[in-house]
Design a protein around this motif. Structure first.
Motif, short mmCIF file in Angstrom:
data_model
loop_
_atom_site.label_atom_id
_atom_site.label_comp_id
_atom_site.label_asym_id
_atom_site.label_seq_id
_atom_site.Cartn_x
_atom_site.Cartn_y
_atom_site.Cartn_z
N GLU A 69 0.88 -1.17 0.00
CA GLU A 69 0.00 0.00 0.00
C GLU A 69 0.92 1.21 0.00
O GLU A 69 1.76 1.36 0.88
CB GLU A 69 -0.90 0.00 1.24
N ASP A 70 0.79 2.07 -1.00
CA ASP A 70 1.70 3.20 -1.14
C ASP A 70 0.97 4.35 -1.81
O ASP A 70 0.20 4.14 -2.74
CB ASP A 70 2.91 2.76 -1.97
N LYS A 71 1.25 5.55 -1.37
CA LYS A 71 0.56 6.71 -1.93
C LYS A 71 1.13 7.13 -3.29
O LYS A 71 0.50 7.88 -4.02
CB LYS A 71 0.59 7.88 -0.95
N ASN A 72 2.33 6.64 -3.64
CA ASN A 72 2.96 7.07 -4.88
C ASN A 72 2.80 6.08 -6.04
O ASN A 72 2.95 6.47 -7.20
CB ASN A 72 4.45 7.34 -4.64
N PHE A 73 2.54 4.81 -5.74
CA PHE A 73 2.39 3.81 -6.79
C PHE A 73 1.23 2.88 -6.46
O PHE A 73 0.99 2.55 -5.30
CB PHE A 73 3.67 2.97 -6.95
N ASP A 74 0.54 2.44 -7.49
CA ASP A 74 -0.58 1.53 -7.31
C ASP A 74 -0.09 0.13 -6.95
O ASP A 74 0.90 -0.35 -7.49
CB ASP A 74 -1.41 1.44 -8.59
N LYS A 75 -0.82 -0.50 -6.07
CA LYS A 75 -0.55 -1.89 -5.72
C LYS A 75 -0.76 -2.75 -6.96
O LYS A 75 -1.69 -2.54 -7.73
CB LYS A 75 -1.50 -2.31 -4.60
#
Length: 166
Positions: A69-75
Motif C-alpha cells: 500500500e503506497d501513496k505514490n504507486f498503485d498496488k
C-alpha cells in the motif's frame, strides 16, 4: 509433380509448426519489460524476464509485483530493481548512504527523491534484518523509489530474474 508440391507443402507446414512451438516455449518462460516512467531507477530501457528463474542472489536484477500500500504507486504494478539484500542480511541506511552486512553499498543516495516527494529525511534512517522470505530492492539512480521507502518485498511477489537488454 503433385508429389513434389505435397512434400514441399508438408515441409513448410512442419517448419512453421516447429517455429510456432519454439516461440510458445520461449514466451512461456520469458517476457519483455519496457519501463514507462520518465525518471528511471535503472540505467536500462528494455529487459527480458526469466519467469522460471527465481533463485535470487544479492546483485541480481529482479522483476517483482509491487504488493504494498503506497501513496505514490498503485498496488500490483510490476517493478524491476536490484536485489541489494537477501534473507538474513542486515540493512542499514540513511538518505546519503546504505550498508549491507556492514559493507557500504554503491547505491545512489535517496536525497533527490526525498526532496522531490517532500518527505522528512529523518524518517529514512533505519536498520533492519531481512526475514527468511524477504528481499531488499533498490535502483541505481537518484530517482529510485525503492525498499528504502517502502520496505522489503516478499519472495512470493518475485516474478523472476531480469536481464537488461539496452
Amino acid at each position: 509433380m503433385n508429389s513434389i508440391k505435397l512434400k514441399s507443402t508438408i515441409i513448410v507446414c512442419l517448419t512453421l509448426l516447429g517455429l510456432y512451438g519454439l516461440a510458445e516455449l520461449f514466451f512461456a518462460r520469458f517476457t519483455f519489460s519496457f519501463p514507462i516512467f520518465q525518471d528511471q531507477c535503472l540505467y536500462a530501457h528494455m529487459f527480458i524476464v526469466d519467469k522460471r528463474d527465481k533463485d535470487i542472489k544479492r546483485g541480481d536484477l529482479v522483476a517483482f509485483k509491487f504488493n504494498k500500500e503506497d501513496k505514490n504507486f498503485d498496488k500490483g504494478l510490476n517493478f524491476i530493481k536490484i536485489a541489494a539484500g537477501v534473507p538474513g542480511d542486515e540493512i542499514k541506511f540513511s538518505p546519503n548512504e546504505m550498508f549491507v552486512n556492514r559493507v557500504e553499498s554503491k547505491i545512489a543516495g535517496m536525497t533527490h527523491a526525498i526532496n522531490f516527494l517532500q518527505l522528512n529525511p529523518k524518517e529514512y534512517e533505519r536498520q533492519i534484518t531481512l526475514n527468511e522470505n524477504e528481499f531488499f530492492m533498490v535502483g541505481e539512480t537518484i530517482y529510485s523509489y525503492d525498499s528504502r521507502f517502502w520496505g522489503p518485498i516478499n519472495e512470493e511477489d518475485i516474478l523472476g530474474k531480469a536481464y537488461a537488454i539496452f
